[in-house]
Design an enzyme around this catalytic site. Sequence first.
Site, PDB file in Angstrom:
ATOM      1  N   ASN A 217     -10.500  23.809  71.471  1.00  0.00           N
ATOM      2  CA  ASN A 217     -11.784  24.077  72.137  1.00  0.00           C
ATOM      3  C   ASN A 217     -12.317  22.778  72.703  1.00  0.00           C
ATOM      4  O   ASN A 217     -11.706  21.720  72.549  1.00  0.00           O
ATOM      5  CB  ASN A 217     -12.762  24.747  71.165  1.00  0.00           C
ATOM      6  CG  ASN A 217     -13.038  23.865  69.964  1.00  0.00           C
ATOM      7  OD1 ASN A 217     -13.558  22.764  70.112  1.00  0.00           O
ATOM      8  ND2 ASN A 217     -12.684  24.342  68.779  1.00  0.00           N
ATOM      9  N   ASP A 285     -11.964  29.935  64.858  1.00  0.00           N
ATOM     10  CA  ASP A 285     -12.151  31.072  63.951  1.00  0.00           C
ATOM     11  C   ASP A 285     -10.818  31.725  63.613  1.00  0.00           C
ATOM     12  O   ASP A 285     -10.686  32.349  62.567  1.00  0.00           O
ATOM     13  CB  ASP A 285     -13.073  32.108  64.604  1.00  0.00           C
ATOM     14  CG  ASP A 285     -14.493  31.564  64.728  1.00  0.00           C
ATOM     15  OD1 ASP A 285     -14.917  30.869  63.793  1.00  0.00           O
ATOM     16  OD2 ASP A 285     -15.140  31.808  65.766  1.00  0.00           O
ATOM     17  N   LYS A 294      10.058  27.264  69.619  1.00  0.00           N
ATOM     18  CA  LYS A 294       9.318  27.388  70.870  1.00  0.00           C
ATOM     19  C   LYS A 294       9.538  28.788  71.466  1.00  0.00           C
ATOM     20  O   LYS A 294      10.675  29.258  71.546  1.00  0.00           O
ATOM     21  CB  LYS A 294       9.806  26.322  71.847  1.00  0.00           C
ATOM     22  CG  LYS A 294       9.031  26.297  73.135  1.00  0.00           C
ATOM     23  CD  LYS A 294       9.529  25.232  74.080  1.00  0.00           C
ATOM     24  CE  LYS A 294       8.804  25.361  75.402  1.00  0.00           C
ATOM     25  NZ  LYS A 294       9.416  24.550  76.437  1.00  0.00           N
ATOM     26  N   PRO A 311     -10.142  29.999  57.446  1.00  0.00           N
ATOM     27  CA  PRO A 311     -11.205  29.851  56.448  1.00  0.00           C
ATOM     28  C   PRO A 311     -12.462  29.315  57.107  1.00  0.00           C
ATOM     29  O   PRO A 311     -12.382  28.554  58.086  1.00  0.00           O
ATOM     30  CB  PRO A 311     -10.629  28.825  55.465  1.00  0.00           C
ATOM     31  CG  PRO A 311      -9.596  28.087  56.244  1.00  0.00           C
ATOM     32  CD  PRO A 311      -9.048  29.056  57.257  1.00  0.00           C
ATOM     33  N   ASP A 312     -13.616  29.721  56.589  1.00  0.00           N
ATOM     34  CA  ASP A 312     -14.867  29.152  57.068  1.00  0.00           C
ATOM     35  C   ASP A 312     -15.225  27.983  56.142  1.00  0.00           C
ATOM     36  O   ASP A 312     -15.546  28.178  54.970  1.00  0.00           O
ATOM     37  CB  ASP A 312     -15.975  30.215  57.068  1.00  0.00           C
ATOM     38  CG  ASP A 312     -17.212  29.706  57.792  1.00  0.00           C
ATOM     39  OD1 ASP A 312     -17.690  28.603  57.455  1.00  0.00           O
ATOM     40  OD2 ASP A 312     -17.689  30.402  58.721  1.00  0.00           O
ATOM     41  N   PHE A 331     -24.017  23.422  61.706  1.00  0.00           N
ATOM     42  CA  PHE A 331     -24.495  23.418  63.087  1.00  0.00           C
ATOM     43  C   PHE A 331     -24.324  24.834  63.629  1.00  0.00           C
ATOM     44  O   PHE A 331     -23.409  25.544  63.222  1.00  0.00           O
ATOM     45  CB  PHE A 331     -23.681  22.449  63.952  1.00  0.00           C
ATOM     46  CG  PHE A 331     -24.148  21.026  63.847  1.00  0.00           C
ATOM     47  CD1 PHE A 331     -23.853  20.260  62.726  1.00  0.00           C
ATOM     48  CD2 PHE A 331     -24.888  20.449  64.870  1.00  0.00           C
ATOM     49  CE1 PHE A 331     -24.280  18.952  62.616  1.00  0.00           C
ATOM     50  CE2 PHE A 331     -25.319  19.138  64.781  1.00  0.00           C
ATOM     51  CZ  PHE A 331     -25.028  18.389  63.652  1.00  0.00           C
ATOM     52  N   LYS A 345     -27.234  32.909  60.655  1.00  0.00           N
ATOM     53  CA  LYS A 345     -26.009  32.170  60.289  1.00  0.00           C
ATOM     54  C   LYS A 345     -26.218  31.382  59.002  1.00  0.00           C
ATOM     55  O   LYS A 345     -25.358  31.364  58.122  1.00  0.00           O
ATOM     56  CB  LYS A 345     -25.641  31.238  61.445  1.00  0.00           C
ATOM     57  CG  LYS A 345     -24.295  30.606  61.315  1.00  0.00           C
ATOM     58  CD  LYS A 345     -23.836  30.004  62.628  1.00  0.00           C
ATOM     59  CE  LYS A 345     -23.472  31.081  63.648  1.00  0.00           C
ATOM     60  NZ  LYS A 345     -23.030  30.537  64.924  1.00  0.00           N
TER      61      LYS A 345
HETATM   62  O1  C5P Z   1     -19.782  30.652  62.858  1.00  0.00           O
HETATM   63  P1  C5P Z   1     -19.961  29.450  63.708  1.00  0.00           P
HETATM   64  O2  C5P Z   1     -18.661  28.834  64.150  1.00  0.00           O
HETATM   65  O3  C5P Z   1     -20.912  29.607  64.837  1.00  0.00           O
HETATM   66  O4  C5P Z   1     -20.670  28.410  62.723  1.00  0.00           O
HETATM   67  C1  C5P Z   1     -20.870  27.094  63.073  1.00  0.00           C
HETATM   68  C2  C5P Z   1     -20.962  26.250  61.843  1.00  0.00           C
HETATM   69  O5  C5P Z   1     -19.994  26.632  60.891  1.00  0.00           O
HETATM   70  C3  C5P Z   1     -20.682  24.802  62.120  1.00  0.00           C
HETATM   71  O6  C5P Z   1     -21.399  24.024  61.206  1.00  0.00           O
HETATM   72  C4  C5P Z   1     -19.194  24.706  61.883  1.00  0.00           C
HETATM   73  O7  C5P Z   1     -18.804  23.385  61.581  1.00  0.00           O
HETATM   74  C5  C5P Z   1     -19.015  25.636  60.723  1.00  0.00           C
HETATM   75  N1  C5P Z   1     -17.726  26.291  60.665  1.00  0.00           N
HETATM   76  C6  C5P Z   1     -16.815  25.948  59.687  1.00  0.00           C
HETATM   77  N2  C5P Z   1     -15.631  26.604  59.592  1.00  0.00           N
HETATM   78  C7  C5P Z   1     -15.329  27.616  60.425  1.00  0.00           C
HETATM   79  C8  C5P Z   1     -16.249  27.976  61.434  1.00  0.00           C
HETATM   80  C9  C5P Z   1     -17.419  27.305  61.523  1.00  0.00           C
HETATM   81  O8  C5P Z   1     -17.103  25.014  58.919  1.00  0.00           O
HETATM   82  N3  C5P Z   1     -14.172  28.226  60.315  1.00  0.00           N
END
Ligand code: C5P
Length: 408
Positions: A217, A285, A294, A311-312, A331, A345
């Site tokens: 990104n 995500d 390849k 993972p988040d 953020f 969020k």
């Molecule tokens: O869900 P979104 O991407 O909008 O959330 C943004 C926040 O979540 C940011 O602080 C980003 O660093 C964190 N984030 C994360 N891991 C992910 C997605 C987002 O730590 N997989």
Amino acid sequence: MSDLALLDGKRILLIISGGIAAYKSLELIRRLKERGCRVRCVLTAGGSKFVTPLSVSALSEEKVFTDLWSLTDEAEMGHIRLSREADLVVVAPASADILAKMAAGLADDLATTALLATDKAVLVAPAMNVMMWVHPATRANVTTLEARGVRRVGPDSGDMACGEVGAGRMSEPMAIVAAIAAFFAEQAPPRPLAGLHALVTSGPTHEPIDPVRYIANRSSGKQGHAVAAALARLGARVTLVSGPTHEPDPAGAAVLRVETAREMLAACEAALPADVAVCAAAVADWRFEAAGQKLKKEGGGPPRLVLAENPDILATLSRPGPVRPRLVVGFAAETERVLEHAGAKLRRKGCDWILANDVSPGSGVFGGDSNAVHLLTRDGNDVESWPRAGKDEVAARLAERIALHFTT
Ligand code: C5P
């Protein structure tokens, strides 16, 4: 902060005036050099009766300046520049004569001219016979100089080279080093986050499609890196876990480089415990179930790419538990209904604060230098809207806010 950290890289202009204590100034130069100081010396005519320019320049590893009227010296570096290109001017030993000249504002040689021309703080280490030290003239001169902000270390009391006993011995070199460090400690910015560990994520992640391709990104890492630098400036021990960026490593942060979201999470978990975590990374995500080889064009149309959820990291770090950082900050980049979405969020991820910014098309935030930010705290119920500012300023403000949180 240790003496070493305070003194490393500092530029000292050391003026050595006439006195038997001048031999101790050679030791002072060594101690300062050991601590990373750059020491440039001016030797007065009196000083050079006790130590030679050769020994002073050998120890300081710099040219020694002696003569106001030296055409070569003035051509290379004028006396004004000499007096300004220092962080502190130290006069050691400071004879009764040079103290008197300083008090009167005389400028009849290089040392006194530099002292009159300098815009830097001055520290004197007096050294003289006890009767000279207690003489009302010297007393008055010292009072005058101190009233003008000149700092002083010593003199000590004890046996003197002249055979008398009393106050007038120049302080020992290490005491002068301590006085110099004390000066820089006073100048050093406050470090309210000293003793705390801050974990910061920054940059994008790269998710491989096959061994040569990936999706990414547009995150530049500017904001996250600026946050890491700002926290380090306030004294925190900072671990920065960064995806691929072109940003230089921030001063004072230990940088762990990763590529994927899963690597970023693993690096964050390995860095725990932390007192505060700031997740500024733009984590993908989704990841692909990456092909081992390849992907080839031939053979019937585009490949089928299978996505899996990443993972988040923010949500994982926010989960209650023994290693949860005391403060977790996320953020939220939003394109519409910024506060509402950011508040939702914050609650969904379980973090303590969210910095929400408007990244609607045309806002110039991604990859740009400035950021319009709202800080949501208390489950998103409190909102502070900060004026649009550069990413460095936003980072500094966030670091101040974090310091306030930990100190009140
Ligand atoms: O869900 P979104 O991407 O909008 O959330 C943004 C926040 O979540 C940011 O602080 C980003 O660093 C964190 N984030 C994360 N891991 C992910 C997605 C987002 O730590 N997989």
